[in-house]
Each structure stands twice: as structure tokens, then as C-alpha cells.
Scaffold this motif. Structure first.
Motif, PDB file in Angstrom:
ATOM      1  N   LEU A 183     -21.923  64.450  33.163  1.00  0.00           N
ATOM      2  CA  LEU A 183     -20.953  64.017  32.146  1.00  0.00           C
ATOM      3  C   LEU A 183     -19.568  63.966  32.773  1.00  0.00           C
ATOM      4  N   VAL A 186     -22.704  59.722  32.638  1.00  0.00           N
ATOM      5  CA  VAL A 186     -22.211  59.399  31.300  1.00  0.00           C
ATOM      6  C   VAL A 186     -20.690  59.505  31.331  1.00  0.00           C
ATOM      7  N   VAL A 218     -23.950  55.264  31.527  1.00  0.00           N
ATOM      8  CA  VAL A 218     -23.737  55.088  30.089  1.00  0.00           C
ATOM      9  C   VAL A 218     -22.259  55.333  29.854  1.00  0.00           C
ATOM     10  N   THR A 219     -21.594  54.434  29.143  1.00  0.00           N
ATOM     11  CA  THR A 219     -20.171  54.623  28.868  1.00  0.00           C
ATOM     12  C   THR A 219     -19.847  54.237  27.431  1.00  0.00           C
ATOM     13  N   VAL A 248     -24.378  57.437  22.317  1.00  0.00           N
ATOM     14  CA  VAL A 248     -24.404  57.754  23.751  1.00  0.00           C
ATOM     15  C   VAL A 248     -25.787  58.274  24.146  1.00  0.00           C
ATOM     16  N   VAL A 282     -28.653  57.174  26.745  1.00  0.00           N
ATOM     17  CA  VAL A 282     -29.148  58.066  27.812  1.00  0.00           C
ATOM     18  C   VAL A 282     -30.682  58.076  27.811  1.00  0.00           C
TER      19      VAL A 282
END
Ligand code: NAD
Ligand code: HSE
Ligand code: NA
Length: 435
Positions: free
Chosen positions: A9, A76, A100-101, A314, A318
Motif C-alpha cells: 500500500l 495499491v 490498483v489506484t 479498491v 485488488v
């Protein structure tokens, strides 16, 4: 079960905290859905000592974002801003990690660079949370509607401004008062510019338009007007005529006329008829209304912001990218093959409502009508009411609603009306959408 996947993260703020919490508390369910355990490899922060939610184990934290990225299967990004988010995402993709953003600002400005890097690396780049928070809209447009032809997207994609306009309508309050209230409630930032001036909505509009029309649309392509010009009086006038004022993101495709084919993307306050589904979107909620050739009208509704709802989007991403790691395969790549021209603001086609203070004597309406006719702007309705207090006798308010015309014709018309002797003031010019 295969080996666990390492999830890094970047950022431990409003959204990052909730993603970390759910990743750990729901670890068993997530592992079952992915087909492998998701291991939180660490959280990159700026300050190790900052006060944090009790769910955040200090042992997870690191200030070395690069090392964290280098050891991850899934990165992320929840820091926001352009740098270092951009460089870290490119680094992750180059190493073959999935990304992932939730970063709409970054995608709307540097999307093509990021998508090319993802493509070159054969890695996934997912971003459901970047548009309308928890609402599934990126995946429906990118995947579910990939076999259809989207004609138009109308969205309420900024919760802060929707809350502000809603409170103005229900309480008769001024914009400034409600913005202060929204700040106190934590909806609006200390600096509310990105929301009230429409930048946040414009970034989301660019992302939606790119997906809907298979064409690169960046933040600079979006014509943007915020809500700071909307008065309590505008809101009241709208209500009396059966409209609500909403800040809309509009993306549409024109297949006829001199500009065709092309897409036009804009963000502005608009009058929405009370009967339209978007008019019923209250408070800080978001909704996106999509018109597609075969599907017809679709509406996606829900929470567009907040740490917990946004974490849902989010984590959905993921799980998707992690499944690809376990089962093989890959998500969709950027689709920009259509490469349609993005048309300027002046090409936008919509209905308008003009509110004028005029002198109340014979021939005034004829003069006003002649100006509209001169620009080939067709009048749909005219309403005249006696002068409001304070503008004097022999004055009246004229509200003119037009048929669909171009923004260019309307701008020329409004200027010409303003210079007529019989027009004391062009009080407001508002677009009418969704009618
Ligand atoms: N909050 C929402 O409701 C919401 C909704 C949708 C999308 N988003 C997006 O999600 C992202 C995160 O939003 P947020 O609300 O959690 O923001 P936030 O400001 O609460 O959190 C961002 C965190 O990242 C940290 N950070 C910034 N630069 C860093 C760096 N170089 N290294 C390490 N940490 C760094 C900050 O210190 C902060 O704690 C943004 O892109 C935002 O646009 C937020
Ligand atoms: N500031 C945004 C939330 C994050 O996109 C809003 O008010 O909707
Ligand atoms: Na979303």
C-alpha cells in the motif's frame, strides 16, 4: 493454495487506512475469493510517527516506498497527487507488478503514459475507485458495455458539490454558508477549490469519456465551470420551474452535423428536470447516467467518496488483479483505437435557459426574440414575471428556454442581448440537461 501474494500500500490516509483494515480483517474471505492469501507487505507513509487508526499496526509502516514496490505482486497507490505516485506506479509496472489506484488526477493527466507502461509490461492497471468511489462504473463501461456504443454519459461525480447544491435547494442557503458547513462535516477539504471549481469532476469526466468513447481524453480537453457562480436565487428560480441545479459531468458523442464524428466533454452546473433520475440524487451521493445504443438508459448510483466505501472499489480491483496472478490471464488494456476528435466548448450542444431583467414596455419581447432568431437559436418557452423588488417599475424578468443549440450560438446571443438597451441585465445563463 498457491503462495501468498504480496500487496504493497502506498499511502495510509482516509482510503489507505480502510483498505489495510479490510485486507487484514477479511483475509480469509479474500484468500478464498482470490485462490491465494493476500499478504499486506507494508504501507509506505511519509511520517512513521503520525497518529493513526488503531487498526494500523506500526510494524507495517515504512518510509521506503521504492523498496516496498520492488518486492510486491500488487501495488495499491492511495497517496494521491502526481508525484511521487506517477514514478512509483511506473516502477511497479516495470517490475511486472499489478497496480490498483484511486488517483483520478493522475489518470486524467498521465493516463496514456501509465497505460502504455502497463501494456508493455503485460501488467494490470485497475482504477475503479478513481471515478465515483464505491459505485461500479469503470468496470461496467470498460467491460460490460464493451460490445455496445455509448452515446452519452451524464454524471453527478462530485459528492461535495452535490451536497452543497442540495442544501442550497432545501434550506435556501447561500453557497458560502453551505461550503463552511460541508467543511465542518468533513465533506469539503480545507481548500475546497478542486471540488467547487469542478476540477475533481473534470478529472472523472476525462476518465469516463476515454472509456466510453475509446478515445484519449485528458483533463485539458474538458471544459470546466464550477458552482461558485450559482446563487441562492438561481436555485430558487430553478425550483419554481420544476428543475434542480446539479453539477454535471457530460460526455457525448456527435455523429451528425459539421463536427461529426467527435466527442465533447464538459463539467458545469445544469438545470435538471425534477422527473429525471439524476434530480433525485441527494446529499453527497453520486450517480452516473449512461445512454448506450443497444442497452438504452442505465443508471449507477451510490457513495462516491468516504474511506470505507472507496475501499470497497479498491479491494474489488485488488481481488480482480490477484485472481489474474493465480489463474493466469489479464484484464483489459487501454482502448483508444477510435481516436475521435475532442471538440471545443463552443461545439457543445444543449438547451439553455436565459434569465433577463428587461424594461417592461411594448416591443421588448420582439427585440429579444429577434436577437435569438439572428443566431438561429430556437425558443422553446418564454415566461415573463413582474419585476422583483428593487429593480424598479416598468421592469420585468424574462426567462427564455431554448431548444438545443450550440454553446457558440448561445454565447453570441447572450452578449448581443446584454447590449440591447431594453435589457438591463443578463442575470443568468444555465444549460438544461436530461430533458
Ligand atoms: N477520500 C475519498 O473519498 C476518495 C474517494 C475516491 C478516490 N480517492 C482518491 O484516493 C486517493 C487517496 O485519497 P485519501 O482521501 O485517502 O487522501 P489522504 O490525503 O487522506 O491520504 C493520502 C495519504 O498519502 C500520504 N502520502 C502522500 N504522499 C506520500 C508519499 N510521498 N509517501 C508516502 N505517503 C504519502 C499522505 O501523507 C496521506 O496520509 C487520492 O488519489 C484520492 O483522489 C479518495
Ligand atoms: N472530493 C470528492 C471525493 C473524492 O473523489 C467528492 O466530493 O466527491
Ligand atoms: Na467507482
Amino acid at each position: 493454495m498457491p503462495d501468498s501474494l504480496r500487496v504493497a500500500l502506498l499511502g495510509c490516509g482516509v482510503v489507505g487506512t480502510q483498505v489495510a483494515r479490510i485486507l487484514t480483517t477479511d483475509a480469509d474471505d479474500l484468500a478464498a475469493r482470490v485462490g491465494a492469501p493476500l499478504q499486506l507487505a507494508g504501507i509506505a507513509v511519509r511520517n512513521l510517527e503520525a497518529e493513526r487508526d488503531a487498526s494500523i499496526d506500526p510494524a507495517w509502516l515504512t518510509t521506503d516506498a521504492e523498496a516496498l514496490v520492488d518486492g510486491a505482486d500488487v501495488v495499491v497507490e492511495l497517496m494521491g497527487g502526481i508525484e511521487p505516485a506517477r514514478t512509483l506506479i511506473l516502477r511497479a509496472l516495470a517490475k511486472g507488478a499489478a497496480v490498483v489506484t484511486a488517483n483520478k488526477a493522475l489518470l486524467a493527466q498521465h493516463g496514456p503514459t501509465l497505460f502504455e507502461a502497463a501494456d508493455a509490461a503485460g501488467a494490470d492497471l485497475y482504477f475503479e475507485a478513481a471515478v465515483a468511489g464505491a459505485i461500479p462504473i469503470v468496470r461496467p463501461v470498460r467491460e460490460s458495455l464493451a460490445g455496445d456504443r455509448v452515446r452519452r454519459v451524464l454524471g453527478i461525480v462530485n459528492g461535495t458539490t452535490n451536497y452543497v447544491l442540495d442544501r442550497m435547494a432545501t434550506e435556501g442557503l447561500d453557497l458560502d454558508q453551505v461550503v463552511k458547513e460541508a467543511q465542518a462535516l468533513g465533506y469539503a477539504e480545507a481548500d475546497p477549490t478542486a471540488d467547487v471549481e469542478g476540477y475533481d469532476a473534470a478529472a472523472k469526466a476525462a476518465i469516463l469519456a476515454s472509456l466510453a468513447f475509446h478515445t484519449r481524453v485528458s483533463l485539458d480537453d474538458v471544459d470546466r465551470e464550477g458552482i461558485t457562480g450559482i446563487s441562492a436565487e438561481d436555485v430558487d428560480w430553478a425550483r419554481r420551474q420544476g428543475y434542480v441545479i446539479k453539477l454535471l459531468a457530460v460526455a457525448e458523442r456527435y455523429d451528425d452535423g459539421p463536427d461529426a464524428p467527435g466527442v465533447q466533454v464538459r463539467v458545469h452546473p445544469a438545470l435538471v428536470p425534477e422527473a429525471h433520475p439524476l434530480a433525485g440524487v441527494r446529499g453527497a451521493f453520486n450517480a452516473v447516467f449512461v445512454e448506450a445504443e443497444a442497452a438504452g438508459e442505465l443508471m449507477f448510483y451510490g457513495r462516491g467518496a468516504g474511506g470505507v466505501p472507496t475501499a470497497s472499489a479498491v479491494l474489488g480491483d485488488v481481488v480482480s488483479v490477484a485472481r489474474h496472478r493465480v489463474l493466469g490471464g489479464k484484464g483489459p488494456v487501454e482502448s483508444s483505437y477510435a481516436a475521435l476528435p475532442v471538440l471545443p466548448a463552443t461545439a457543445a450542444r444543449t438547451r439553455f435557459q436565459l434569465r433577463l431583467e428587461v424594461v417592461d414596455r411594448p416591443g421588448v419581447l420582439a427585440q429579444v426574440a429577434a436577437v435569438l432568431a439572428g443566431q438561429d437559436v430556437s425558443i422553446e418557452a418564454v415566461q415573463q414575471t413582474p419585476a422583483p423588488d428593487g429593480i424598479g417599475a416598468e421592469a420585468a424578468t424574462l426567462v427564455i428556454t431554448t431548444h438545443v443549440t450550440t454553446e457558440l450560438a448561445l454565447r453570441v446571443t447572450a452578449e448581443a442581448l446584454g447590449s440591447l438597451d431594453v435589457v438591463r441585465r443578463v442575470v443568468s445563463v444555465l444549460r438544461v440537461e436530461g430533458a
